[in-house]
Structures are given as structure tokens and as C-alpha cells.
Scaffold this active site. Structure first.
Site, PDB file in Angstrom:
ATOM      1  N   SER A 129     -26.449 -45.067  47.661  1.00 38.77           N
ATOM      2  CA  SER A 129     -27.256 -43.882  48.004  1.00 38.77           C
ATOM      3  C   SER A 129     -26.433 -42.630  48.267  1.00 38.77           C
ATOM      4  O   SER A 129     -27.004 -41.567  48.491  1.00 38.77           O
ATOM      5  CB  SER A 129     -28.111 -44.176  49.232  1.00 38.77           C
ATOM      6  N   GLU A 135      35.730 -52.655  61.682  1.00 37.19           N
ATOM      7  CA  GLU A 135      35.670 -53.266  60.354  1.00 37.19           C
ATOM      8  C   GLU A 135      36.926 -53.059  59.516  1.00 37.19           C
ATOM      9  O   GLU A 135      37.245 -53.892  58.680  1.00 37.19           O
ATOM     10  CB  GLU A 135      34.461 -52.705  59.580  1.00 37.19           C
TER      11      GLU A 135
END
Lengths: 200, 746
Positions: free
Chosen positions: B440, B160
Site C-alpha cells: 500500500s 623487535e
């Protein structure tokens, strides 16, 4: 706290009141059926009657075997599932060498005064063997040394629930609770805990 | 002219301040790292080879034929050899070492090191489950320059920005060389931007990319070079550069990319791997190694070739590297972000104690109780159950959701949380935020209130139709699920079969206040509406709250705060806060023991009896099904000796379901429990408890030989005094025998 004070009262009631209750109860009842005390439940070995008579504090036995995987009488109800009877005593734990090593480390750390490191080591041990009573005994001791008496007592009570049915261990834990209460200035509570300890 | 200069100067100054702020912000913000529990290895540990593989996959271990490097593992049918990486824990260093594990019958039988010494206890490294970052969703695994393999920086600079260490932010040489290369090749191979320019570009990646911005890059890059050293810029670059996309999530930085593509920490990457990553910089989408493996390999080989040509690597290394396959893992292996629901809970607990800024910038380390193996099993169980229900009920269950919380009942540690059927979804966390009527699941609180108040398990309850009119004139008329009333029923059956009428009557006779008081003792802290419908679970609660309630039940009446975090340290490992084991006995052990009986009955022969079609009979479990009004919520909460799990199924739009608690949530619970090495729930009867044979229907004292006789625990002194007259009235209990014996005298 209320809860722990209940225990001695309960025991006392059971020990002293048994005969009184028995007599009162029997006197009031019409004796329609008389049973032989010698009838033994063939499927469930229970303590001998002698033991039961000589030590009223021990007549808490359920007629089930202490094997915790008993599902009632298979001959009677071969297909019906049954809720297992809880064991009378938690079986003593075989200590894992990893846990022994960690408890050992914790004791050394405690001796050096490094209580928090000891706490870490014990909690590490607890995650490996959460039902090893020695861990709770040591951990309660750490909190006692940290002057956190409430937590120390609760951890010791957790130990009590783990060693249910093991007299020697129960004596140790109740003595520890007595010491913790004594350290915290709760003299009455301490002597009550000691009474429980002495009973085992 | 002058004005122009002033403007230029001002904009440079502005730019300078801005760019420095950007850079410093990125550089100094070290996110908090959150870790799972480390896997503790010791002889006797229940662990299958598959479990071990789950853990090692989470740690990014390579499974190889023969281990050579840390982070590798090899397996045979009963053995595993692992080269660990070591880890600095708050309580000490765990060394990197070679472990030979024997695993027999899904249990670790021995652990030895390279010198064949037996080890009592070793810890693997903890899985990094995520971080806490300045911006939500910004997921980065920050690395230091020293963490990056030399090959990576070499490759980056070679491909790069060859003059990186010489130029002043921009490189005319680089640009002209790039143009020459492109011209020669007849295609666009190199861009000529320096790493510094690329870093600037990445800072603004989210903003629009105009020509003006492109022009601005040049002075900005030069300004950056003025202020910071090359190594600082390189390090920032390594952490900033864009390297891929996973759905809506951008993969920034080589640390995360290493996990994303190879499921390995960057330090362990080899030459061919770092070359691939360096090559990706140019176009993460164009060179995506998963979608375009050929292109990616060509690019990688080009990077390797450049390294070889400029003499950074020799022929041998080059040949070896180009011969390697690209070797990226499947997409799903990015573990960061794999535990969003658990991380969510951790963050909430942390925010009670730490400022957001500190959490996202001070580099704290948080050690949690998350058990990735249990988490994996919980997710599998829940998702497979939902899929099965999808296939059974079709469009009646469109968008069916579910959630799950698993805890260790003895320690009170939460070991896994599933927040929805998409287990990686970072949004709505149903385990914490879905507050739904618990149906419940409330009943144990009602029955516990009764059992603490001279009721016994065989006390007869009235299950006949019931209606009350409240102060506001409204009436409340509950009904049983089967629309039948069951007359007089023993208390234990009313609970295990989850009858509503008898529960409502019982609760109203006890008083709502007392039931609420019991809920408080069980650990519920939220405001509770004191309406009669509370008794049947109209109260909404989250899964974690339900888990807290059942935890108290599982732990014999000891209430414990459910904990996710164990310890928090600063970046140097100094302890900041710890969350120790805490507990307080709030419920009498005797009453809890009676409740345990009824909840085990639920599992053996009540509404949850399908449990034992899967679980072995010798494993005791206890639990309760729950279904809310109109079947909008399907619940199950239950525990074995070593696992407490709460499951919920329902829809986000609150539409009714075609199944109940046992038809949905219970199935997920069973699937999960069946996948775990379970310990039986065996709690010895407390001193104040005796078991007696009683008639199952009448509740009168009976005998083991009698039909319908069952053994039931009683708090001493509360057992029935009357007998059912069966088999000569004998009772096998010693107390009764003594009584009978004394009776002969009168």
C-alpha cells in the site's frame, strides 16, 4: 514551469470571477434556506466580514485558528482524534546567530566572486535551519549568478513555499523569480511573476 | 655451476621485481577516506548529552575527569568540556580548541571557548567512517611515519630489532643475541627476525609459510634494503604488520590497531598504550589483551623495561607507565566498518564518477551526510523492534530481517541507512538491493493522481467487490484486508484505512498510465510493470526508491535527488566534485496539501494510529503503512518536519510474516522517531487551498457545531456545494457566508 504559470491565472479567476460565479450560482439555486451572514463560529475567530468583502483576494481563510496544533473542536469530539488544520501562514523564523553568521560569510564570498564557496556556506546554513527563507533567497541568487536559471527559480519557489502567508516575503521572492526569468530571457514569465509579486 | 648461477641470478631478479612491486603497491595506494557529516554546534541545537557522547565516542574521545589533551572530554549533568583536535575542511580550517558547552533540556544553550568568549558556530571533526581500498575488505588506516608517536617506533626497534638502523636487512647480531637471550631465559623470548624480514613475511602472510619461503625472506629483505631507506621500510612496516583479528577481519597496521584496541587515533596514544601495541607484534593472538590481559600486561611491561634499560625513557615515565592498566576498549568500538550500509551507498555513487583505481589509490577525501547519532538511533530502533517481534512470534519469524533509510526531508540528504539486523554486516544491503513489493505504499501515488484531477478528499469512492479480466484472459480480483467491502467511502478514509477495493477501482478509472506518470513525478525511475496489481503495490522497489518517492511528498511536491555525498576533494583538499542541493517542483502544491491531510489522517486515526500512543499529540506526522501479498513484506514510510524514515521488515527467503505493516515496520519507525528530537510537520496551506467544515460521512458542507463535522482542505472551487442540512445550514467559511448573504437578494 507549467505550475508557476498557473498561479496568476488562478488569482485572476478568483478576483474577477467571484462575483460572477456568486451571482450565477445563486440565481440557479432554489433558496430553500436563508442564512444570516452574521453567524460567527464561536470556536474559531475568523477575519471580519468587512475585510472579506473589501478584499476578495483574502477570503481564503479557513475558519480554524492559525495555531497549528489545533485539533478541531474539543468540546464536540473529546475523544475523536482529528487531522490538524494547516496554518494559514508559516510562522516567521527567528534567525539563529549561527545562520546569520553563515549568510554573512556567503555574502562576502559572493562579493569576492567566489560563488561556489558561497554556495557551500549557504548549504551549511540550510542544514542548520532548513526553513529559513533568507537562505533560499541567497542561494537562488547564487544560482542566478552562475547562470543556472532553472535551479535558481526552483530554489526561489522553495522559498515561496516556506514563506506561505507572509506577504512581504512573498513579494520579495516573486520579484526575485521575475528577475531570474528576465535574466533567462523569459520575458512573459517574468512579467507574470512580477504581477504576482505586485499583488502582495 | 654456470647454470646454477644463471638460475640464482634469474630468481633474484624475479624476486627483486616482485618485492618492489609489492612494496610500491602498498606504499603508493592511498585509499579514499570517507567522512560522516561534522557535528555543527550552535546555541539552539537539539542535542542531548547522550547524543554528544555518541558522537564523541565515534571520534575516539577519551572521557576524563579533567580535559588536558585534544581528544578528551569531561561531562557534568548539564555541561561538557571538549578539547577538539581541529580539522581541515574543504571550506576552511576548524581550529583545535577548548569548548565549554551548556546543554539544558536536551538542547545546546551556549558554547564558549577557553577565554569564555561565546561562539556562534563550531564544527567538531568528522568521524572517519571508512575507506575505499584496493582489495575489498582490506581495512587499513594508513599512517605516515610522522604520525606515529616517537614511543612507538622506539619500542618497536627496542623490542623487535635493536640494530634496525644499522643492519642491511638481516642481523646476525640480532640472531645471536636472540639465541643468547632465549638460552638464558630457558624459553623463546626473541625471534631475531629484523623488522625488514617481518615486513616481507607480512607481505605474504596469506600465503603458505614453508621453509623455502623462510629462506627466501633473507635475500628479499636484503633486496628491499637496497632499494628503500630505513624510514620508508619502517613506515611500510607500521602499516603492514598483523596485530589482531576481529572475526574474519585481520587487523593490519598500527593505525587500525590503535582504533581497534583503544578507539583512539594513533597520534594520541600514550607510552603505556604504544608499548602494548609494540608488544603485540610478537603474537597478536597469544598476547591478545582482551582474552589474555595478564599476558598482555606482562609483555607490555617487558617492552617498557627494555625501553628503560636502554635509556630511552627515564624512571619516572617507566614507573608511571607500568602502573597504568592495559585499558583496551570493548571489542565493538572499532568504528571503522561500523557503517557498512551507508558506505556501500557512498561507494556506488562514487563509482558512477570515479574509476576504481583512483578511488583506492589517490587518497581522495569524501564528505558525506551520514549522521552517526541518527544512525545509532535507527539501528537501535530497528534491532530492538526485530528482537521484540522475535520474542512475540518465536519461530514464526525465524531469520526476520529489516532495513531502514532516514533522510532530512527539507534538504534531501540521506542521514542513515541500516542494511539488516546485523548492522555491521558488510554483505547484502537490504536498503539498496532488496527489491520487494511495496504494497500500500503505492497508494499515495494513486490518490495524488486523483487529487490532481478534480477529485476532492470527500469524493465518494466505491469500495464494493471488484474483478477485472485482463487482455491475457487472467482475472484480477483484489480484496480488502478485512475481507469486507465498505460501500461508499470518502476518498480520505479510503486512503487512511488503506482500502484495496476502492483504490483498485479508483486507479483503474484514472488509468494505469496516469498513475505511473505520477510515480515518475514522485521520482521513481525504474521500469514499472503496467498491470492492475500495480495499484495495490505489486511493483517491487528498494527502500531508497521508496524514500525518494516519499521525499517528494514530504517536500511539498519538490522532487530532489536523495544525496549521500556532499563533496569530494583530492588528498590536498582541492575540490573535485560537489553535489549541491537540487530540486524541481513536479507536483502541484495544492494536490500535495490534500494528500498530506489524508496521510496525517492515517497517522491520527487510520492504519498507523498507534503512532500517537508514543509520539506527542502536538507533533504532526504523516505516513503510510504497507503490506505486500500474503504478508511477505511489512512496510512503513512517513515523515515529521525534520525526519523522513522508511522501514521494512521481511525475510530473505520471502516467507510470509505473522504481522502487517502496522504490526512490524511501523513499530520500528515509531521507536526510531520517538528517539529523535522531532519537529512537527506544519506546512502552511498554499494559496489555492481553503478549509471547509463537512460532514465526515456524507462529505456535504456542514458546520462546526454539527455532529460528525470535520474540517477538510479543498482546492478552491472544488468544495461541495450542497449542505447536509445541519444547524440551519450555516457555514462558517467567509466565502460561503458571502455567498449566502448575496443569496438573500434573490
Amino acid at each position: 514551469m507549467v505550475l508557476t504559470l498557473k498561479y496568476p491565472a488562478f488569482k485572476l479567476f478568483r478576483q474577477l470571477g467571484l462575483v460572477v460565479v456568486t451571482i450565477l450560482f445563486s440565481a440557479c439555486s432554489t433558496i430553500s434556506t436563508v442564512n444570516q451572514p452574521t453567524v460567527e463560529d464561536k470556536s474559531t475567530p475568523a477575519p471580519t466580514t468587512n475585510t472579506a468583502k473589501s478584499d476578495p483576494s483574502r477570503v481564503t481563510s479557513s475558519p480554524a485558528s492559525t495555531n497549528n496544533t489545533t485539533y478541531g473542536d474539543p468540546e464536540q469530539t473529546p475523544s475523536m482524534p482529528v487531522v490538524p488544520v494547516a496554518p494559514k501562514a508559516n510562522a516567521p523564523i527567528k534567525q539563529n546567530p549561527a545562520v546569520v553568521a553563515l549568510i554573512d560569510t556567503a555574502q562576502q564570498q559572493q562579493q569576492k566572486g567566489d560563488l561556489y564557496s558561497a554556495q557551500s556556506s549557504l548549504q551549511r546554513a540550510q542544514r542548520i535551519a532548513p526553513r529559513d527563507p533568507q537562505i533560499y533567497y541567497e542561494l537562488a541568487g547564487i544560482h542566478r549568478n552562475l547562470h543556472d536559471y532553472d535551479l535558481a527559480e526552483q530554489v526561489a519557489l522553495k522559498g515561496v513555499s516556506i514563506v506561505q502567508g507572509q506577504p512581504q516575503q512573498l513579494r520579495r521572492f516573486w520579484s526575485l523569480i521575475a528577475q531570474i526569468r528576465s535574466d533567462s530571457g523569459d520575458r512573459k514569465g517574468a512579467s507574470q511573476a512580477q504581477q504576482i509579486a505586485d499583488r502582495y | 655451476m654456470f647454470a646454477g648461477l644463471v638460475l640464482l641470478g634469474l630468481s633474484l631478479l624475479f624476486m627483486d621485481t616482485h618485492i618492489r612491486k609489492q612494496f610500491e603497491g602498498k606504499r603508493w595506494a592511498v585509499p579514499t577516506k570517507v567522512y560522516a557529516r561534522p557535528l555543527e554546534l550552535y546555541a539552539g541545537l537539539p542535542l542531548s548529552l547522550d547524543d554528544l557522547k555518541t558522537e564523541l565516542r565515534g571520534l575516539g574521545y577519551q572521557f576524563v575527569r579533567q580535559v588536558r589533551e585534544p581528544g578528551q572530554a569531561e561531562f557534568s549533568t548539564t555541561k561538557a568540556t571538549i578539547k577538539t583536535r581541529g580539522f581541515l575542511f574543504p571550506d576552511g580550517k576548524e581550529p583545535a580548541q577548548t569548548l565549554h558547552l551548556s546543554i539544558v533540556n536536551n538542547s545546546v544553550s551556549s558554547i564558549q571557548n577557553a577565554q569564555s568568549q561565546t561562539l556562534a558556530l563550531v564544527r567538531l571533526e568528522p568521524i572517519l567512517i571508512g575507506g575505499i581500498y584496493p582489495l575489498n575488505n582490506e581495512d587499513r588506516d594508513l599512517i605516515q611515519l610522522g604520525d606515529a608517536p616517537q614511543g612507538l617506533t622506539d619500542a618497536l626497534i627496542a623490542i623487535e630489532d635493536r640494530d634496525f638502523y644499522q643492519h642491511a636487512g638481516i642481523s646476525l647480531k640480532g640472531i645471536s643475541r636472540a639465541m643468547w637471550v632465549n638460552l638464558k631465559a630457558g624459553q623463546f623470548l626473541q625471534g631475531g627476525s629484523t623488522l625488514t624480514q617481518q615486513l616481507i613475511k607480512n607481505f605474504y602472510l596469506t600465503s603458505e609459510r614453508s621453509l623455502a619461503r623462510k629462506v627466501m625472506e633473507i635475500p628479499m629483505a636484503m633486496l628491499l634494503e637496497l632499494h628503500y631507506s630505513k624510514d620508508e621500510i619502517l613506515e611500510a612496516y607500521l602499516n603492514e604488520v598483523y596485530l589482531g583479528q576481529e572475526g574474519s577481519r585481520a587487523i593490519h597496521g598500527f593505525g587500525l590497531a590503535s582504533q581497534y584496541y583503544f578507539a583512539q587515533p594513533i597520534e594520541e596514544l600514550q607510552l603505556h598504550q604504544v608499548a602494548l601495541l609494540a608488544g603485540l607484534v610478537k603474537g597478536p593472538s597469544y598476547y591478545d589483551p582482551r582474552r589474555h590481559p595478564k599476558r598482555a600486561k606482562q609483555r607490555r611491561d617487558l617492552v617498557l623495561q627494555v625501553l628503560y634499560e636502554q635509556g630511552t625513557i627515564d624512571k619516572k615515565h617507566y614507573d608511571h607507565a607500568v602502573a597504568m592498566p592495559i585499558g583496551v576498549v570493548k571489542q565493538a568500538s572499532l568504528l571503522k566498518g561500523a557503517y557498512p550500509a551507508y558506505l556501500d551507498l557512498v561507494k556506488r555513487q562514487l563509482r558512477q564518477q570515479y574509476r576504481n583505481d583512483d578511488l583506492s589509490s589517490e587518497g581522495l577525501r569524501v564528505f558525506t551526510a551520514l549522521n552517526p547519532i541518527a544512525q545509532h538511533k535507527a539501528e537501535t530502533a530497528l534491532v530492538s523492534t526485530i528482537k521484540k517481534l522475535d520474542s512475540i512470534y518465536g519461530n514464526k519469524v525465524t531469520d526476520l530481517q529489516g532495513s531502514m533509510v532516514v533522510a532530512e526531508p527539507q534538504t534531501g540528504e540521506i542521514i542513515s541507512i541500516v542494511g539488516g539486523r546485523n548492522t555491521r554486516y558488510q554483505g547484502f544491503n537490504r536498503a539498496l538491493d532488496a527489491v520487494r513489493p511495496i504494497g500500500s505504499l503505492i497508494k499515495p501515488a494513486v490518490y495524488l493522481t486523483a487529487l490532481s484531477d478534480n477529485y476532492t478528499l470527500v469524493t465518494e469512492l466505491d469500495d464494493s467487490p471488484y474483478k477485472i479480466t485482463m487482455h491475457n484472459g487472467q482475472s484480477w480480483q483484489p480484496d480488502n484486508f478485512d475481507h469486507q467491502s465498505h460501500g461508499l467511502v470518502p476518498l480520505h478514509s479510503a486512503l487512511s484505512h488503506s482500502y484495496n477495493l476502492s483504490t483498485a477501482r479508483l486507479g483503474m478509472s484514472l488509468g494505469l498510465d496516469r498513475v505511473i506518470d505520477t510515480m515518475r513525478k514522485l521520482g521513481v525511475t525504474r521500469p514499472i510493470d503496467p498491470y492492475p496489481s500495480l495499484l495495490l503495490g505489486a511493483q517491487g522497489m528498494s527502500l531508497v526508491e521508496v524514500a525518494t518517492m516519499y521525499q517528494t511528498i514530504a517536500a511539498n511536491g519538490f522532487q530532489m535527488p536523495l544525496r549521500a555525498i556532499r563533496i569530494v576533494t583530492d588528498s590536498a583538499g582541492n575540490e573535485l566534485s560537489r553535489y549541491p542541493f537540487q530540486l524541481k517542483q513536479t507536483i502541484d502544491a495544492n494536490a500535495i496539501h490534500l494528500l498530506h491531510y489524508a496521510l496525517q489522517e492515517t497517522a491520527r486515526m487510520g492504519t498507523a494510529r498507534s503512532i500517537y500512543q508514543r509520539l506527542p499529540m502536538d507533533i504532526n506526522v504523516a505516513g503510510k503503512t504497507g503490506t505486500s501479498n500474503d504478508q511477505r513484506d511489512s512496510w512503513f514510510a512517513g515523515f515529521s518536519g525534520n525526519r523522513l524514515a522508511v522501514t521494512w521488515l521481511g525475510r530473505d527467503d520471502n516467507a510470509p510474516l505473522p504481522f502487517t505493516g502496522s504490526g512490524g515496520a511501523l513499530k520500528a519507525w515509531i521507536n526510531y522517531m520517538a528517539s529523535e528530537p522531532l519537529e512537527s510537520f506544519n506546512s502552511a496551506a498554499p494559496d489555492g487551498i481553503e478549509y471547509h467544515w463537512v460532514n465526515a460521512t456524507s462529505g456535504l458542507l456542514s458546520n462546526s457545531n454539527c455532529p460528525d463535522a470535520i474540517q477538510v482542505p479543498f482546492i478552491i472551487g472544488t468544495q461541495p456545494t450542497k449542505s447536509d442540512g445541519c444547524a440551519g445550514n450555516t457555514n462558517s467559511d467567509p466565502v460561503s457566508r458571502s455567498l449566502d448573504w448575496i443569496k438573500q437578494w434573490f
